[in-house]
Write a protein that holds these residues in place. Structure first.
Motif, PDB file in Angstrom:
ATOM      1  N   LEU A 122      42.044  41.248  41.185  1.00 49.12           N
ATOM      2  CA  LEU A 122      41.105  40.538  42.052  1.00 49.12           C
ATOM      3  C   LEU A 122      39.857  40.046  41.326  1.00 49.12           C
ATOM      4  CD1 LEU A 122      41.338  42.754  45.250  1.00 49.12           C
ATOM      5  CD2 LEU A 122      42.166  40.424  44.975  1.00 49.12           C
ATOM      6  N   VAL A 355      40.515  47.101  48.810  1.00 47.48           N
ATOM      7  CA  VAL A 355      40.553  45.643  48.968  1.00 47.48           C
ATOM      8  C   VAL A 355      39.408  45.166  49.854  1.00 47.48           C
ATOM      9  CG1 VAL A 355      41.893  43.702  49.861  1.00 47.48           C
ATOM     10  CG2 VAL A 355      43.021  45.492  48.534  1.00 47.48           C
ATOM     11  N   ARG A 359      36.177  42.621  48.915  1.00 47.65           N
ATOM     12  CA  ARG A 359      35.873  41.399  49.663  1.00 47.65           C
ATOM     13  C   ARG A 359      34.453  41.420  50.242  1.00 47.65           C
ATOM     14  NH1 ARG A 359      40.089  38.113  51.271  1.00 47.65           N
ATOM     15  NH2 ARG A 359      42.151  38.758  50.576  1.00 47.65           N
ATOM     16  N   GLY A 397      45.166  36.540  40.618  1.00 50.01           N
ATOM     17  CA  GLY A 397      44.157  37.035  41.548  1.00 50.01           C
ATOM     18  C   GLY A 397      43.827  36.017  42.612  1.00 50.01           C
ATOM     19  N   ASN A 398      43.723  34.753  42.230  1.00 50.18           N
ATOM     20  CA  ASN A 398      43.458  33.694  43.214  1.00 50.18           C
ATOM     21  C   ASN A 398      44.572  33.597  44.245  1.00 50.18           C
ATOM     22  OD1 ASN A 398      40.946  32.846  42.383  1.00 50.18           O
ATOM     23  ND2 ASN A 398      41.729  31.251  41.025  1.00 50.18           N
ATOM     24  N   LYS A 401      44.193  36.588  46.682  1.00 58.05           N
ATOM     25  CA  LYS A 401      43.031  36.510  47.561  1.00 58.05           C
ATOM     26  C   LYS A 401      43.226  35.552  48.731  1.00 58.05           C
ATOM     27  CE  LYS A 401      39.988  35.792  44.243  1.00 58.05           C
ATOM     28  NZ  LYS A 401      38.680  35.558  43.581  1.00 58.05           N
ATOM     29  N   LYS A 402      44.308  34.788  48.708  1.00 57.85           N
ATOM     30  CA  LYS A 402      44.581  33.895  49.825  1.00 57.85           C
ATOM     31  C   LYS A 402      44.990  34.657  51.084  1.00 57.85           C
ATOM     32  CE  LYS A 402      46.128  30.058  46.861  1.00 57.85           C
ATOM     33  NZ  LYS A 402      47.291  29.225  46.463  1.00 57.85           N
ATOM     34  N   SER A 404      44.597  37.534  53.875  1.00 57.66           N
ATOM     35  CA  SER A 404      43.580  38.379  54.506  1.00 57.66           C
ATOM     36  C   SER A 404      44.121  39.786  54.705  1.00 57.66           C
ATOM     37  CB  SER A 404      43.189  37.796  55.866  1.00 57.66           C
ATOM     38  OG  SER A 404      44.274  37.910  56.777  1.00 57.66           O
ATOM     39  N   THR A 408      48.172  41.881  55.658  1.00 54.47           N
ATOM     40  CA  THR A 408      48.700  42.754  54.610  1.00 54.47           C
ATOM     41  C   THR A 408      49.318  43.987  55.261  1.00 54.47           C
ATOM     42  OG1 THR A 408      47.030  42.022  53.021  1.00 54.47           O
ATOM     43  CG2 THR A 408      48.134  44.108  52.564  1.00 54.47           C
TER      44      THR A 408
END
Length: 598
Positions: A122, A355, A359, A397-398, A401-402, A404, A408
């Motif tokens: 991340l 996580v 964020r 990581g990008n 991160k898409k 939420s 998950t």
């Protein structure tokens, strides 16, 4: 990310692959544009000198194993020497090391290390401040081969937008190959011995990048470990099973054998692996500043005989970091029924909280904090060559991160006890694997669209001229393959007019439903003709780069009889036995055994 794929040679953030100049220009800008408890004794291999696996080598057609060696068509195991067509061994290479078998004592300190892995993914890439620093971080990374088995699970079929899912195996190693790991892991008499893959978790990112699923496998799951070949010395480890413990796979050539074991069991194609050890968890937990966790009673994980992780927390929510985070992740005594299953649940809770912390924590925008995170993350990880640079990890990581936290879902492989060990639960385990294979969300908020029945524009050849290779895919997570099934079905096809049908007796696969694969559009019509002759829908003919001609894979739906079973309406819900936990759940608290309160 183009078609949202992170595969093969690395991570693509556009239509093409990254070139070296592109990586440098992006790095110069700083950012790219766009208790464990006590296991029963069992045999362990004792390895000779340690090995270094590719720290920072630039990737070419070959593979380097040392600190900074450039990869060419050969191999080098020294500290940066260029490679020729032969193979050189450096100071740390094992050469003709000896291996002996010995009984290992009870191992006291096991730990979940995937939390450090996720954290690393991340934040990597955001700390780079120039090309030299970027190269420095690259040199921290260690790489190893992705798959050491002889066979691969089939690649997934792209969706209508051309996107494919991404599957990453997260591995926690119990290696005690350094003083720091020895101090944290205990069991001094296992220093330098072969590591065990005591934590294994499959991360599945959906093709459209809207949801993410995870499957944990208990470390004492009994299964078949496939034949693996050590990439360093060529040592071949024959297939072991069907009652081998899954954590032994790591000591049979490296993490690539653990990947091969997962593919054999689940038939899910794994694109990458990430592995981290004891010290990695501590350094990463310190770097992030702690993670909040919750227990429903005061807990002290310590028995009268000294067993347990030593974790001591008051009832309610506490922020843990460093060695206390390590204690949480390895605690078995004191959580629920004291089994490895309760520990897995605690690990899921920790990861959810981790996580969310990443964020929500604004302090992570601090350059100094980010640099510390990047340093710790790159030093903690061992990855496959496809993730072997900071840039590739940043792109990954990008992608992650898409998704939420609400989309998950974390699960544990459905299991049932077999003595003191566990085995995949018949029916439920395969259903969970199928949902991931078919890219169906485990949170129930999306369903896989039924493929359209579209006849091929390419006419089929006469039946007698269609060459069909028949493979046995009748093996499941709980049942062995039906012996001789490929030959039997090949005879049925020959009798039906497909004179060129022939069995592939060397390949045993796991396939829930019978499928006909073909490599190119020129053979689509032939594949559909074979499917139709067996009463299968046209959608059962699937294009695949894993075959060289029309290939019929006899699935578990056709273990006997002259035709596959008629497809029934499938239940696409996540089995209750998977113990699913949503990533947004902030109220979850671990249940504490009253015998371990204070």
């Amino acid at each position: 990310m183009g078609q949202n794929s992170v595969r093969g040679e690395g991570v693509s953030s556009g239509a093409g692959t990254h070139e070296a100049t592109s990586e440098r220009s992006r790095a110069e800008g700083g950012r790219p544009d766009s208790d464990a408890g006590e296991a029963e004794p069992h045999a362990r291999d004792t390895k000779g000198p340690g090995r270094s696996r590719g720290k920072g080598g630039a990737a070419g057609e070959g593979r380097a194993r040392g600190k900074g060696g450039a990869k060419g068509e050969g191999r080098s195991s020294g500290k940066g020497g260029p490679q020729g067509e032969g193979r050189a061994r450096g100071k740390e290479a094992r050469g003709s090391r000896s291996r002996t078998r010995r009984a290992a004592p009870r191992r006291k300190r096991r730990v979940l290390r995937w939390s450090a892995t996720i954290l690393a993914v991340l934040i990597l890439g955001t700390a780079g401040a120039g090309y030299l620093y970027y190269q420095h971080l690259n040199s921290n990374l260690e790489t190893d081969d992705l798959n050491l088995g002889d066979h691969r699970a089939p690649a997934p079929t792209p969706n209508a937008a051309g996107q494919t899912p991404l599957n990453i195996l997260l591995i926690g190693s119990d290696a005690r190959d350094s003083k720091e790991n020895q101090k944290l892991g205990g069991a001094k008499d296992t220093f330098g011995g072969p590591p065990l893959a005591d934590v294994q978790m499959l991360l599945h990112l959906s093709a459209d990048r809207t949801n993410m699923s995870m499957i944990s496998m208990p470390r004492d799951t009994l299964l078949t470990i496939p034949k693996c070949t050590d990439p360093d010395d060529g040592k071949v480890y024959d297939e072991l099973g069907p009652r081998a413990m899954t954590n032994e796979s790591l000591g049979r050539g490296g993490p690539g054998c653990t990947v091969a074991t997962w593919e054999k069991l689940t038939n899910i194609r794994i694109d990458h692996f990430m592995m981290v050890d004891f010290s990695g968890v501590v350094s990463m937990a310190d770097a992030i500043g702690g993670v909040p966790v919750c227990v429903d009673k005061n807990i002290h994980s310590r028995t009268s005989t000294g067993k347990g992780s030593g974790l001591k927390l008051p009832k309610g929510t506490s922020k843990i970091q460093g060695e206390q985070a390590l204690q949480w992740l390895r605690t078995r005594y004191g959580f629920e029924d004291g089994s490895d299953i309760g520990r897995a649940k605690a690990q899921h809770m920790y990861m959810n909280s981790l996580v969310r912390t990443l964020r929500e924590n604004a302090s992570l925008t601090s350059p100094n904090r980010l640099r510390k995170l990047a340093e710790n993350a790159t030093r903690a990880l061992k990855v496959d060559p496809g993730l072997g640079t900071v840039l590739k990890l940043y792109d990954l990581g990008n992608e992650l991160k898409k998704v939420s936290p609400e989309r998950t879902t974390m699960t544990t492989m459905p299991f049932e006890y077999s003595g003191s060990r566990v085995v995949p639960k018949p029916g439920d385990a395969e259903q969970l694997f199928r949902l991931v294979r078919d890219d169906i969300p485990l949170d129930g908020k999306g369903k896989k669209k039924k493929p359209k029945e579209k006849p091929s524009d390419d006419p089929a050849a006469p039946d007698a001229d269609i060459a069909v290779q028949v493979q046995n895919g009748t093996r499941t997570a709980t049942e062995p393959a039906v012996s001789g099934r490929a030959g039997t079905v090949a005879q049925l096809l020959t009798a039906a007019g497909f004179a060129k049908a022939a069995p592939d007796t060397a390949t045993a696969l796991t396939e829930a439903r019978t499928v006909v694969r073909y490599p190119s559009v020129e053979l689509e019509g032939d594949a559909q003709r074979v499917a139709k002759s067996l009463g299968l829908p046209l959608s059962a003919a699937k294009r695949s780069t894993d075959v060289s001609g029309v290939t019929l894979v006899v699935g578990a739906d056709w273990r006997e009889g002259d035709k596959p079973e008629k497809a029934k309406k499938q239940d696409d819900s996540t089995p209750k036995s998977a113990d699913a936990l949503n990533g947004s759940d902030k109220k979850a608290c671990m249940k504490v055994d009253p015998n371990f309160t204070w």
